[in-house]
Design a protein around this motif. Structure first.
Motif, PDB file in Angstrom:
ATOM      1  N   ARG A   5      -5.537   9.730   0.846  1.00 19.82           N
ATOM      2  CA  ARG A   5      -4.430   9.276   0.018  1.00 19.82           C
ATOM      3  C   ARG A   5      -3.260   8.760   0.845  1.00 19.82           C
ATOM      4  O   ARG A   5      -2.458   7.960   0.359  1.00 19.82           O
ATOM      5  N   SER A   6      -3.151   9.211   2.076  1.00 26.41           N
ATOM      6  CA  SER A   6      -2.018   8.813   2.914  1.00 26.41           C
ATOM      7  C   SER A   6      -2.052   7.337   3.276  1.00 26.41           C
ATOM      8  O   SER A   6      -1.029   6.772   3.665  1.00 26.41           O
ATOM      9  N   ILE A   7      -3.222   6.694   3.165  1.00 24.59           N
ATOM     10  CA  ILE A   7      -3.309   5.252   3.412  1.00 24.59           C
ATOM     11  C   ILE A   7      -2.720   4.514   2.217  1.00 24.59           C
ATOM     12  O   ILE A   7      -3.045   4.800   1.078  1.00 24.59           O
ATOM     13  N   ASP A   8      -1.867   3.546   2.481  1.00 31.85           N
ATOM     14  CA  ASP A   8      -1.183   2.831   1.408  1.00 31.85           C
ATOM     15  C   ASP A   8      -2.107   1.777   0.807  1.00 31.85           C
ATOM     16  O   ASP A   8      -1.910   0.575   0.964  1.00 31.85           O
ATOM     17  N   LEU A   9      -3.140   2.270   0.089  1.00 33.16           N
ATOM     18  CA  LEU A   9      -4.077   1.346  -0.548  1.00 33.16           C
ATOM     19  C   LEU A   9      -4.058   1.542  -2.058  1.00 33.16           C
ATOM     20  O   LEU A   9      -3.590   0.680  -2.800  1.00 33.16           O
ATOM     21  N   PHE A  10      -4.522   2.700  -2.517  1.00 34.66           N
ATOM     22  CA  PHE A  10      -4.534   2.894  -3.966  1.00 34.66           C
ATOM     23  C   PHE A  10      -3.125   2.911  -4.538  1.00 34.66           C
ATOM     24  O   PHE A  10      -2.913   2.544  -5.693  1.00 34.66           O
ATOM     25  N   HIS A  29      -6.238  -5.646  -7.945  1.00 35.32           N
ATOM     26  CA  HIS A  29      -6.891  -5.518  -6.643  1.00 35.32           C
ATOM     27  C   HIS A  29      -6.470  -6.605  -5.666  1.00 35.32           C
ATOM     28  O   HIS A  29      -7.046  -6.731  -4.584  1.00 35.32           O
ATOM     29  N   ASP A  30      -5.458  -7.373  -6.030  1.00 38.23           N
ATOM     30  CA  ASP A  30      -4.880  -8.361  -5.112  1.00 38.23           C
ATOM     31  C   ASP A  30      -3.883  -7.638  -4.220  1.00 38.23           C
ATOM     32  O   ASP A  30      -2.666  -7.692  -4.434  1.00 38.23           O
ATOM     33  N   ILE A  31      -4.401  -6.941  -3.216  1.00 41.20           N
ATOM     34  CA  ILE A  31      -3.581  -6.058  -2.384  1.00 41.20           C
ATOM     35  C   ILE A  31      -3.832  -6.330  -0.903  1.00 41.20           C
ATOM     36  O   ILE A  31      -4.716  -7.095  -0.530  1.00 41.20           O
ATOM     37  N   ASP A  32      -3.052  -5.663  -0.064  1.00 39.72           N
ATOM     38  CA  ASP A  32      -3.139  -5.802   1.383  1.00 39.72           C
ATOM     39  C   ASP A  32      -4.085  -4.730   1.933  1.00 39.72           C
ATOM     40  O   ASP A  32      -3.762  -3.545   1.915  1.00 39.72           O
ATOM     41  N   TYR A  33      -5.263  -5.159   2.416  1.00 41.63           N
ATOM     42  CA  TYR A  33      -6.252  -4.213   2.932  1.00 41.63           C
ATOM     43  C   TYR A  33      -6.053  -3.916   4.418  1.00 41.63           C
ATOM     44  O   TYR A  33      -6.818  -3.139   4.991  1.00 41.63           O
ATOM     45  N   SER A  34      -5.051  -4.515   5.028  1.00 39.40           N
ATOM     46  CA  SER A  34      -4.839  -4.306   6.459  1.00 39.40           C
ATOM     47  C   SER A  34      -4.405  -2.874   6.770  1.00 39.40           C
ATOM     48  O   SER A  34      -4.460  -2.451   7.934  1.00 39.40           O
ATOM     49  N   TRP A  35      -3.976  -2.140   5.738  1.00 42.15           N
ATOM     50  CA  TRP A  35      -3.600  -0.741   5.938  1.00 42.15           C
ATOM     51  C   TRP A  35      -4.821   0.127   6.246  1.00 42.15           C
ATOM     52  O   TRP A  35      -4.698   1.214   6.806  1.00 42.15           O
ATOM     53  N   VAL A  36      -5.997  -0.347   5.865  1.00 38.93           N
ATOM     54  CA  VAL A  36      -7.228   0.420   6.083  1.00 38.93           C
ATOM     55  C   VAL A  36      -7.782   0.091   7.465  1.00 38.93           C
ATOM     56  O   VAL A  36      -8.066  -1.074   7.766  1.00 38.93           O
ATOM     57  N   LYS A  37      -7.939   1.095   8.296  1.00 33.90           N
ATOM     58  CA  LYS A  37      -8.436   0.904   9.648  1.00 33.90           C
ATOM     59  C   LYS A  37      -9.865   1.445   9.768  1.00 33.90           C
ATOM     60  O   LYS A  37     -10.265   2.341   9.026  1.00 33.90           O
ATOM     61  N   PRO A  38     -10.639   0.903  10.702  1.00 31.28           N
ATOM     62  CA  PRO A  38     -11.999   1.406  10.901  1.00 31.28           C
ATOM     63  C   PRO A  38     -12.008   2.909  11.177  1.00 31.28           C
ATOM     64  O   PRO A  38     -11.123   3.428  11.859  1.00 31.28           O
ATOM     65  N   ASP A  39     -13.013   3.585  10.627  1.00 30.51           N
ATOM     66  CA  ASP A  39     -13.162   5.015  10.817  1.00 30.51           C
ATOM     67  C   ASP A  39     -14.546   5.270  11.416  1.00 30.51           C
ATOM     68  O   ASP A  39     -15.503   5.579  10.687  1.00 30.51           O
ATOM     69  N   PRO A  40     -14.683   5.124  12.734  1.00 29.93           N
ATOM     70  CA  PRO A  40     -15.995   5.275  13.378  1.00 29.93           C
ATOM     71  C   PRO A  40     -16.633   6.644  13.139  1.00 29.93           C
ATOM     72  O   PRO A  40     -17.861   6.732  12.998  1.00 29.93           O
ATOM     73  N   ALA A  84     -13.429  -2.727   5.644  1.00 28.86           N
ATOM     74  CA  ALA A  84     -12.278  -2.408   6.489  1.00 28.86           C
ATOM     75  C   ALA A  84     -12.460  -1.074   7.201  1.00 28.86           C
ATOM     76  O   ALA A  84     -12.029  -0.903   8.351  1.00 28.86           O
ATOM     77  N   LEU A  85     -13.113  -0.136   6.537  1.00 26.24           N
ATOM     78  CA  LEU A  85     -13.391   1.169   7.140  1.00 26.24           C
ATOM     79  C   LEU A  85     -14.523   1.093   8.157  1.00 26.24           C
ATOM     80  O   LEU A  85     -14.710   2.020   8.947  1.00 26.24           O
ATOM     81  N   GLY A  86     -15.294   0.003   8.116  1.00 22.93           N
ATOM     82  CA  GLY A  86     -16.437  -0.144   9.015  1.00 22.93           C
ATOM     83  C   GLY A  86     -17.656   0.621   8.559  1.00 22.93           C
ATOM     84  O   GLY A  86     -18.522   0.964   9.374  1.00 22.93           O
ATOM     85  N   ILE A  87     -17.771   0.878   7.234  1.00 18.28           N
ATOM     86  CA  ILE A  87     -18.867   1.702   6.737  1.00 18.28           C
ATOM     87  C   ILE A  87     -19.729   0.984   5.695  1.00 18.28           C
ATOM     88  O   ILE A  87     -20.700   1.562   5.196  1.00 18.28           O
ATOM     89  N   LEU A  88     -19.412  -0.255   5.356  1.00 22.97           N
ATOM     90  CA  LEU A  88     -20.094  -0.941   4.262  1.00 22.97           C
ATOM     91  C   LEU A  88     -21.604  -1.003   4.470  1.00 22.97           C
ATOM     92  O   LEU A  88     -22.381  -0.786   3.530  1.00 22.97           O
ATOM     93  N   ASP A  89     -22.034  -1.282   5.693  1.00 26.30           N
ATOM     94  CA  ASP A  89     -23.460  -1.464   5.962  1.00 26.30           C
ATOM     95  C   ASP A  89     -24.270  -0.177   5.838  1.00 26.30           C
ATOM     96  O   ASP A  89     -25.507  -0.221   5.857  1.00 26.30           O
ATOM     97  N   HIS A  90     -23.607   0.958   5.710  1.00 24.45           N
ATOM     98  CA  HIS A  90     -24.320   2.232   5.620  1.00 24.45           C
ATOM     99  C   HIS A  90     -24.702   2.580   4.169  1.00 24.45           C
ATOM    100  O   HIS A  90     -25.385   3.591   3.949  1.00 24.45           O
TER     101      HIS A  90
END
Length: 235
Positions: A30-35, A91-102, A132-138
């Motif tokens: 929740r701390s990520i400024d997305l939702f 959903h027209d938002i800024d997704y740059s707040w989401v960083k990859p989570d390896p 953006a999280l780097g998890i889509l392909d999973h």
């Protein structure tokens, strides 16, 4: 610390081959400024639609969310809103707040079997977020609000529609969610349930009613660190 908050025993998930994840405030904190961006846009959408001030619009927005599962469902039922216009707008938002989570990506990849995103949002939003999280392909697939015919969780028929579409065996499934009420149906269906809770810094960002049922018997596990939880059960 209660038993539900203790590190999970891998044996509790040894039978699981179907992994189902909510998206917002579950696959990212929740701390990520997305939702919160989406939340503000929903309030603005209601304000313009009903020509009222911000506070009145927010009250209506939250009432529809609480009573109908999503603000969108309330707007469709009460005001005949075009769902596609609503989804595109909020959903027209800024997704740059989401960083990859390896760490999260590695933990999801290590899980045996199929993985799904099951969201009350739409597929495009889920894809942008997961990418953006780097998890889509999973993930094997995304089941969104459009696939649910715009009937959101926690409606039992929406879970049935998801299970039927993907042939999920609930006795071999686990569901991860941030809203306790959205885990009632999965528990009744025989799924393992995991509640994702905000850490102490995040708790001020959500609605009090969203926590109702968090201590219910329908929740098997509770965690505020999804990546570590998954890493433990996949060990």
């Amino acid at each position: 610390m209660t038993e539900k908050n203790l590190p999970p025993e891998p044996a509790s998930f040894a039978h699981v081959t179907e992994w189902v994840f909510d998206l917002d405030n579950t696959l990212y904190p929740r701390s990520i400024d997305l939702f919160s961006q989406i939340d503000r846009k929903m309030t603005e959408y209601v304000r313009k639609l009903l020509t009222m001030d911000h506070d009145a619009a927010r009250t209506i927005q939250k009432k529809y969310y609480r009573d109908h599962g999503t603000t969108l469902q309330g707007l469709m039922l009460n005001h005949g809103v075009d769902p596609n216009d609503f989804l595109e707008t909020v959903h027209d938002i800024d997704y740059s707040w989401v960083k990859p989570d390896p760490a999260l990506g590695a933990a999801i990849k290590a899980l045996p079997g199929r993985k799904f995103i099951f969201t009350n949002g739409d597929t495009l939003h889920a894809e942008r977020t997961a990418r953006a999280l780097g998890i889509l392909d999973h993930f094997d697939d995304i089941f969104d609000i459009i696939a649910a015919d715009f009937i959101p969780k926690p409606a039992p028929e929406t879970y049935a529609r998801f299970l039927d579409k993907h042939g999920v065996n609930t006795e071999q499934a686990a569901m991860f969610e941030d809203l306790p009420r959205n885990l009632l149906a999965p528990h009744q269906l025989g799924m393992r349930t995991v509640l994702i809770v905000p850490n102490n810094l995040d708790v001020v960002l959500d609605e009090v009613w969203e926590h109702e049922g968090k201590d219910g018997a329908h929740i098997h596990h509770v965690t505020d660190d999804l990546a570590s939880f998954l890493k433990t059960i996949a060990a």
